[in-house]
Design a protein around this motif. Structure first.
Motif, mmCIF file in Angstrom:
data_model
loop_
_atom_site.group_PDB
_atom_site.id
_atom_site.type_symbol
_atom_site.label_atom_id
_atom_site.label_comp_id
_atom_site.label_asym_id
_atom_site.label_seq_id
_atom_site.Cartn_x
_atom_site.Cartn_y
_atom_site.Cartn_z
ATOM 1 N N ASP A 79 0.570 5.102 11.045
ATOM 2 C CA ASP A 79 0.843 6.063 9.802
ATOM 3 C C ASP A 79 1.370 5.258 8.634
ATOM 4 O OD1 ASP A 79 0.733 7.935 7.928
ATOM 5 O OD2 ASP A 79 2.155 8.984 8.887
ATOM 6 N N ALA A 80 0.689 4.707 7.845
ATOM 7 C CA ALA A 80 1.149 3.699 6.849
ATOM 8 C C ALA A 80 1.011 4.267 5.355
ATOM 9 C CB ALA A 80 0.670 2.304 6.913
ATOM 10 N N ARG A 81 2.005 4.086 4.503
ATOM 11 C CA ARG A 81 1.971 4.470 3.102
ATOM 12 C C ARG A 81 2.237 3.244 2.121
ATOM 13 N NH1 ARG A 81 0.765 8.144 5.670
ATOM 14 N NH2 ARG A 81 1.455 10.558 5.489
ATOM 15 N N VAL A 129 6.771 0.687 0.626
ATOM 16 C CA VAL A 129 5.613 0.630 1.658
ATOM 17 C C VAL A 129 6.315 0.395 2.672
ATOM 18 C CG1 VAL A 129 3.931 -1.495 1.985
ATOM 19 C CG2 VAL A 129 4.662 -1.185 -0.152
ATOM 20 N N THR A 130 5.610 1.347 3.926
ATOM 21 C CA THR A 130 5.953 1.833 5.033
ATOM 22 C C THR A 130 5.262 1.981 5.927
ATOM 23 O OG1 THR A 130 7.838 3.074 3.947
ATOM 24 C CG2 THR A 130 7.805 3.228 6.294
ATOM 25 N N ALA A 131 5.249 1.425 7.161
ATOM 26 C CA ALA A 131 4.244 1.660 8.219
ATOM 27 C C ALA A 131 4.997 1.971 9.624
ATOM 28 C CB ALA A 131 3.708 0.082 8.521
ATOM 29 N N HIS A 132 4.522 3.165 10.152
ATOM 30 C CA HIS A 132 4.747 3.826 11.338
ATOM 31 C C HIS A 132 3.666 3.331 12.340
ATOM 32 C CE1 HIS A 132 7.652 6.900 9.592
ATOM 33 N NE2 HIS A 132 7.787 5.849 9.045
ATOM 34 N N LEU A 133 4.183 2.551 13.480
ATOM 35 C CA LEU A 133 3.100 2.433 14.451
ATOM 36 C C LEU A 133 3.644 2.893 16.047
ATOM 37 C CD1 LEU A 133 3.463 -0.181 12.371
ATOM 38 C CD2 LEU A 133 1.869 -1.310 13.912
ATOM 39 N N ASP A 158 -6.451 0.372 5.906
ATOM 40 C CA ASP A 158 -6.741 -1.079 6.328
ATOM 41 C C ASP A 158 -5.878 -1.785 7.145
ATOM 42 O OD1 ASP A 158 -7.152 -3.945 6.147
ATOM 43 O OD2 ASP A 158 -8.674 -3.409 4.240
ATOM 44 N N VAL A 159 -6.520 -1.944 8.321
ATOM 45 C CA VAL A 159 -5.498 -2.586 9.606
ATOM 46 C C VAL A 159 -5.021 -4.087 9.167
ATOM 47 C CG1 VAL A 159 -5.799 -3.771 11.571
ATOM 48 C CG2 VAL A 159 -6.910 -1.697 11.378
#
Length: 217
Positions: free
Chosen positions: A167-169, A105-109, A11-12
């Motif tokens: 790519d987020a987890r 909670v991790t987000a790669h952009l 979800d953006v």
């Protein structure tokens, strides 16, 4: 990151939330010389009336000469945002489950940086200061002394990153039974060595979403 479909965050708006709530980011570049990593505060750029509301656009600055070390503008960079995370002890599981884990909670952009003009950079610097000062009893602004602020700003380079993919987890024990999740949350809210109320909040958020999904079925 390891491909774990159960924990994917697609979800953006949720990714934007992680970015907004955890603005201290790691910028990683694979340059001609080496792999370079730097750490800076990053904000979401407010979309204009004609912009795509689902687009993720980041603004920040780097201190000179990091723009050279990263070869900013010449290639894609990775920006990593780390939300709440913490150790989960198997002591919080049933006896037959004895393997610990680390929830996070991790987000790669990813995106290619655009170098900002001096005026845009100064505006972004002002927005960064205002963003973090707004909760202070007596907020300080660059407007206190614009001339001095502009001189200091010359040591920085502003960048805008239009995110092309992410790519987020949210790995928050979704593979555990509800009673086990409840025990983990209870321990995270306690006073033990691995207490983490922020991580417990994220787990409660996922629990509420799962409950709403079941009710909707």
């Amino acid at each position: 990151m390891r491909h774990t479909p159960r924990f994917l965050m697609t979800d953006v708006d949720e990714v934007k939330r992680v970015v907004a709530e955890h603005p201290w980011a790691t910028i990683v570049s694979h340059t001609a010389a080496s792999t370079v990593a730097s750490h800076y505060p990053v904000l979401l750029e407010t979309p204009g009336p004609d912009d795509d509301p689902d687009a993720i656009v980041l603004v920040t600055h780097v201190g000179r000469p990091d723009e050279v070390a990263h070869e900013l503008g010449q290639h894609e960079v990775l920006v990593v945002f780390q939300g709440p995370h913490g150790y989960v002890s198997p002591g919080w599981y049933p006896p037959e489950q004895f393997v610990p884990t680390w929830n996070h909670v991790t987000a790669h952009l990813w995106g290619t940086p655009e170098i900002l003009s001096d005026d845009e950079n100064f505006r972004v610097l002002g927005e960064l200061v205002d963003h973090f000062e707004r909760v202070m009893p007596e907020p300080v602004s660059l407007d206190v002394d614009p001339d001095t602020a502009r001189r200091i700003a010359q040591g920085t380079v502003g960048v805008r990153i239009r995110v092309t993919r992410f790519d987020a987890r949210a790995k928050l024990s979704q593979n555990k039974a509800p009673d086990v999740v409840a025990r983990i949350v209870e321990e995270l809210r306690g006073d033990g060595p691995y207490a983490s109320p922020a991580l417990a909040d994220e787990m409660d958020r996922v629990r509420a979403e799962r409950a709403d999904g079941l009710e909707a079925q």
